[in-house]
Design an enzyme around this catalytic site. Structure first.
Site, PDB file in Angstrom:
ATOM      1  N   ARG A  69     168.673 102.052 -27.304  1.00 57.14           N
ATOM      2  CA  ARG A  69     170.125 102.211 -27.419  1.00 57.14           C
ATOM      3  C   ARG A  69     170.467 102.472 -28.880  1.00 57.14           C
ATOM      4  O   ARG A  69     169.806 101.959 -29.779  1.00 57.14           O
ATOM      5  CB  ARG A  69     170.843 100.927 -26.994  1.00 57.14           C
ATOM      6  CG  ARG A  69     170.860 100.659 -25.533  1.00 57.14           C
ATOM      7  CD  ARG A  69     171.790  99.485 -25.217  1.00 57.14           C
ATOM      8  NE  ARG A  69     171.328  98.233 -25.783  1.00 57.14           N
ATOM      9  CZ  ARG A  69     171.832  97.648 -26.857  1.00 57.14           C
ATOM     10  NH1 ARG A  69     172.843  98.195 -27.501  1.00 57.14           N
ATOM     11  NH2 ARG A  69     171.346  96.508 -27.286  1.00 57.14           N
ATOM     12  N   TYR A 197     167.117 108.708 -23.022  1.00 55.48           N
ATOM     13  CA  TYR A 197     166.506 107.383 -22.933  1.00 55.48           C
ATOM     14  C   TYR A 197     167.399 106.387 -22.187  1.00 55.48           C
ATOM     15  O   TYR A 197     168.611 106.304 -22.470  1.00 55.48           O
ATOM     16  CB  TYR A 197     166.212 106.832 -24.342  1.00 55.48           C
ATOM     17  CG  TYR A 197     165.632 105.444 -24.251  1.00 55.48           C
ATOM     18  CD1 TYR A 197     164.285 105.256 -23.963  1.00 55.48           C
ATOM     19  CD2 TYR A 197     166.453 104.324 -24.346  1.00 55.48           C
ATOM     20  CE1 TYR A 197     163.759 103.992 -23.793  1.00 55.48           C
ATOM     21  CE2 TYR A 197     165.943 103.051 -24.180  1.00 55.48           C
ATOM     22  CZ  TYR A 197     164.601 102.889 -23.911  1.00 55.48           C
ATOM     23  OH  TYR A 197     164.084 101.644 -23.730  1.00 55.48           O
ATOM     24  N   LYS A 206     174.960  99.567 -19.243  1.00 55.65           N
ATOM     25  CA  LYS A 206     175.736  98.989 -20.354  1.00 55.65           C
ATOM     26  C   LYS A 206     177.101  99.680 -20.506  1.00 55.65           C
ATOM     27  O   LYS A 206     178.107  99.034 -20.776  1.00 55.65           O
ATOM     28  CB  LYS A 206     174.954  99.093 -21.657  1.00 55.65           C
ATOM     29  CG  LYS A 206     173.587  98.434 -21.616  1.00 55.65           C
ATOM     30  CD  LYS A 206     173.674  96.942 -21.438  1.00 55.65           C
ATOM     31  CE  LYS A 206     172.313  96.290 -21.623  1.00 55.65           C
ATOM     32  NZ  LYS A 206     172.345  94.845 -21.465  1.00 55.65           N
ATOM     33  N   CYS A 250     165.894  87.226 -26.265  1.00 52.16           N
ATOM     34  CA  CYS A 250     165.914  85.760 -26.191  1.00 52.16           C
ATOM     35  C   CYS A 250     165.434  85.268 -24.818  1.00 52.16           C
ATOM     36  O   CYS A 250     165.635  84.112 -24.471  1.00 52.16           O
ATOM     37  CB  CYS A 250     167.297  85.220 -26.504  1.00 52.16           C
ATOM     38  SG  CYS A 250     167.722  85.342 -28.243  1.00 52.16           S
ATOM     39  N   ASP A 275     170.661  90.556 -16.110  1.00 53.44           N
ATOM     40  CA  ASP A 275     171.287  91.150 -17.301  1.00 53.44           C
ATOM     41  C   ASP A 275     172.817  91.162 -17.280  1.00 53.44           C
ATOM     42  O   ASP A 275     173.424  90.982 -18.321  1.00 53.44           O
ATOM     43  CB  ASP A 275     170.776  92.594 -17.454  1.00 53.44           C
ATOM     44  CG  ASP A 275     171.072  93.175 -18.832  1.00 53.44           C
ATOM     45  OD1 ASP A 275     170.925  92.438 -19.816  1.00 53.44           O
ATOM     46  OD2 ASP A 275     171.452  94.355 -18.917  1.00 53.44           O
ATOM     47  N   ARG A 367     159.772 100.359 -21.349  1.00 58.82           N
ATOM     48  CA  ARG A 367     160.526  99.700 -20.257  1.00 58.82           C
ATOM     49  C   ARG A 367     159.951  99.983 -18.885  1.00 58.82           C
ATOM     50  O   ARG A 367     159.239 100.963 -18.683  1.00 58.82           O
ATOM     51  CB  ARG A 367     161.973 100.227 -20.274  1.00 58.82           C
ATOM     52  CG  ARG A 367     162.736  99.938 -21.548  1.00 58.82           C
ATOM     53  CD  ARG A 367     163.525  98.672 -21.421  1.00 58.82           C
ATOM     54  NE  ARG A 367     163.957  98.147 -22.705  1.00 58.82           N
ATOM     55  CZ  ARG A 367     164.635  97.021 -22.839  1.00 58.82           C
ATOM     56  NH1 ARG A 367     164.971  96.327 -21.774  1.00 58.82           N
ATOM     57  NH2 ARG A 367     164.997  96.573 -24.017  1.00 58.82           N
TER      58      ARG A 367
HETATM   59  O1  O2Y Z   1     167.104 100.059 -25.371  1.00 59.20           O
HETATM   60  C1  O2Y Z   1     167.667 100.173 -24.276  1.00 59.20           C
HETATM   61  O2  O2Y Z   1     168.217 101.206 -23.882  1.00 59.20           O
HETATM   62  C2  O2Y Z   1     167.646  99.090 -23.369  1.00 59.20           C
HETATM   63  S1  O2Y Z   1     168.527  97.730 -23.910  1.00 59.20           S
HETATM   64  C3  O2Y Z   1     168.583  96.645 -22.577  1.00 59.20           C
HETATM   65  C4  O2Y Z   1     167.953  96.956 -21.393  1.00 59.20           C
HETATM   66  C5  O2Y Z   1     168.025  96.093 -20.336  1.00 59.20           C
HETATM   67  C6  O2Y Z   1     168.743  94.955 -20.478  1.00 59.20           C
HETATM   68  N1  O2Y Z   1     169.375  94.645 -21.630  1.00 59.20           N
HETATM   69  C7  O2Y Z   1     169.280  95.442 -22.683  1.00 59.20           C
HETATM   70  C8  O2Y Z   1     170.002  94.987 -23.925  1.00 59.20           C
HETATM   71  O3  O2Y Z   1     169.896  95.555 -24.998  1.00 59.20           O
HETATM   72  O4  O2Y Z   1     170.727  93.997 -23.822  1.00 59.20           O
HETATM   73 MN    MN Z   2     170.950  93.245 -21.839  1.00 64.81          MN
END
Ligand code: O2Y
Ligand code: MN
Length: 583
Positions: A69, A197, A206, A250, A275, A367
């Site tokens: 991200r 990605y 998200k 965490c 999540d 992932r």
């Molecule tokens: O880097 C990403 O695109 C994934 S980030 C992610 C993926 C699954 C659950 N939580 C997260 C997060 O950054 O909180």
């Molecule tokens: Mn998350």
């Protein structure tokens, strides 16, 4: 596929802008998905894995510059800048539409645009919300199939006149300089460009289920939170549901899939979500939660049968792996998996790799996307349309010294303050300095779709409307001793803490009141079978006033950012903490 004029008008506009050669509606059928899998393997977008050992599994590699991200390129576009608040990047909607329209112009020429109608939540549930994602990526279609309920059902849910979240994604040329992940909460719209990605392109996750949904929740009187949901059943058969928010790295997925230690064999943990939780006030006056997702997008490195047996088991079929290593017999491998490293593999960059290479075979943020229904400990209520009633909300962070193993907030307002003051220390696994405190209220810093001051106010308002609210707690599995060693064993043994939490909810466990809230006494935590001396447990359950005074300074500095958007309830709790520490 639909006669819904809002859908068709929007699709027409987006098509004129992106100019795809072809439009394909995704109906969710296995036959269509199978065709897409074959096409993606033929073009090299996906690699078919060993179908005997990993049936239905595929590997995808993203560009080297496109592996996570991108918070720096994520924007909340509200008419007024102050409505996005000090913790979000902001652009005026008009400027953002103008800038991005130029990037989208003709970007799908020679490509196919896939139209993915999807539901976040279970069809027909009062929690469910619908979106449509337009994308030029088969990887996105196949991942959305795992992470959401997609296809015809979603169009039925929208109906002839229903509303939906408008999601547009184009991978364009994955140029990081022109990469944007943009939310327009006032328009119920998401635009993502120049990434291929996971978190940047699976827009149901998200972008929708947290950023847009948090904004909708504020308008409509519910909450979208970065929380796992688990069910805990004790040997007497009594069941409680817990929702817990921790910052990334965490151990949310591990806690959601916890396996009880030998000494607590009669207990059972079942996963509702790992999540995201959507929370609503039920007719019975309790807070109810639902996981809007259908799959897990879990981090691969470090996942083994020891650290998370259930997560690993979930990925043994129908899973898409992103940026892990490919072994010579067509299986996957990552650092921290069971057994020895393979003597030879192809790494996440598609290059030859051996243990002597001196590089990681899998990207640290590689992932798996796996169907939640395959998880051995999935809750029977995972698909319950009514959701599950929440007894406890747990906040947590990674703190070497400050936070005790567990404490309970005095009441809802104090609990909101505990969530709002959440923080975590950076580890060696992340880039940058180690041990730096990052404030991350409710683990929502990267995901709140509006001003976080207003978000705290919404939490406080919700508390006034819930006749029988969950109790609120804070945990810290990561306290270190003077030699830098973890004092608490973590993993399955965290159940010992959850146990105290649910007993507190039932009025069955004792506690002592301290400056920061209620703490268990040493005798209140079951340590049967644990190699943990009383002095260590005492230290884990202690509050160092001097450390908390400097913590208070950090809290004040953070809250000052919100100016007059910081609600009175938070100011009141800050003053109370200061008074308590100075007594
Ligand atoms: O880097 C990403 O695109 C994934 S980030 C992610 C993926 C699954 C659950 N939580 C997260 C997060 O950054 O909180
Ligand atoms: Mn998350």
């Amino acid at each position: 596929m639909t006669n819904n004029k809002k859908v068709l008008t929007w699709l027409d506009e987006m098509t004129k802008m992106c100019q795809p050669d072809k439009i394909v509606w995704i109906d969710g059928s296995e036959s269509q998905l199978d065709e897409l899998r074959k096409e993606s393997v033929a073009t090299g977008e996906m690699i078919e894995l060993n179908q005997e050992k990993l049936p239905g599994c595929y590997l995808h590699r993203t560009a080297e510059n496109d592996v996570a991200r991108v918070e720096g390129r994520t924007f909340i576009c509200t008419s007024k800048e102050e409505d996005a608040g000090p913790t979000n990047n902001w652009m005026a909607p008009k400027d953002a539409y103008e800038k991005l329209s130029k990037l989208y112009e003709g970007c799908m020429k020679g490509r196919t645009m896939y139209v993915i109608p999807f539901i976040m939540g279970v069809k027909g549930s009062p929690f469910a919300k619908v979106g449509i994602e337009l994308t030029d990526s088969i990887y996105v279609v196949l991942n959305m199939n795992i992470m959401t309920r997609m296809g015809k059902d979603a169009l039925e849910e929208i109906g002839e006149d229903g509303d939906f979240t408008k999601c547009l994604h184009a991978k364009k040329d994955v140029n990081p300089e022109d990469r944007y992940i943009v939310q327009f909460p006032e328009d119920n719209t998401i635009w993502s460009i120049n990434s291929a990605y996971g978190g940047n392109v699976l827009l149901g996750k998200k972008c929708f289920a947290l950023r847009i949904a948090s904004y909708l929740g504020k308008q409509q009187g519910w909450m979208a939170e970065h929380m796992l949901i688990l069910g805990l059943t004790n040997p007497q058969g009594e069941k409680h549901y817990i929702a817990a928010a921790f910052p990334s790295a965490c151990g949310k997925t591990n806690l959601a899939m916890l396996i009880p230690p030998e000494a607590l064999k009669g207990y059972k943990v079942e996963t509702v979500g790992d999540d995201i939780a959507w929370l609503k006030i039920g007719e019975d006056g309790r807070l109810w939660a639902m996981n809007p997702e259908a799959g897990f997008f879990g981090v691969a490195p470090g996942t083994s049968s020891k650290t998370n047996y259930n997560a690993l088991a979930t990925t043994r079929k129908n899973t898409i792996f992103t940026n892990v290593a490919l072994t010579d017999d067509g299986e996957v491998w990552w650092e921290g998996m069971d057994g020895d490293a393979p003597a030879h593999a192809i790494d996440w960059l598609g290059k030859e790799w051996t243990p002597a290479s001196g590089t990681k075979a899998a990207h640290p943020n590689s992932r798996f996307t796996a169907p939640a229904a395959q998880c051995p400990c999935i809750s029977p209520d995972f698909e319950n349309k009514a959701g599950v009633p929440i007894s406890a909300i747990v906040f947590g962070g990674r703190r070497a010294k400050t936070a005790p193993l567990v404490y309970q907030a005095r009441d809802w307002e104090h609990g909101v303050f505990v969530g709002a003051t959440m923080a975590s220390e950076t580890t060696a696994a992340a880039a940058g300095a180690v041990g730096v405190v990052r404030r991350d209220p409710m683990a929502m810093i990267p995901f709140c779709g509006y001003n976080m001051g207003d978000y705290f106010a919404h939490w406080l308002e919700m508390g006034k409307k819930i006749p029988n609210p969950p109790k609120i707690f804070h945990v810290n599995w990561f306290r270190l001793d003077d030699n830098g060693k973890f004092m608490w064993p973590g993993f399955g043994d965290n159940l010992r803490v959850l146990n105290w939490i649910v007993d507190r909810c039932d009025g069955k466990a004792d506690a002592v009141e301290t400056e920061i809230g209620y703490l268990p006494k040493v005798s209140d935590i079951n340590v049967d079978g644990l190699d943990l001396d009383e002095a260590t447990l005492k230290e884990l359950l202690s509050v160092d006033k001097e450390v908390w005074k400097s913590e208070l300074a950090g809290m004040k500095e953070f809250f000052a950012k919100f100016g007059d958007r910081l609600p009175e309830g938070i100011k009141h709790q800050l003053n109370l903490l200061e008074e308590n520490l100075n007594k």
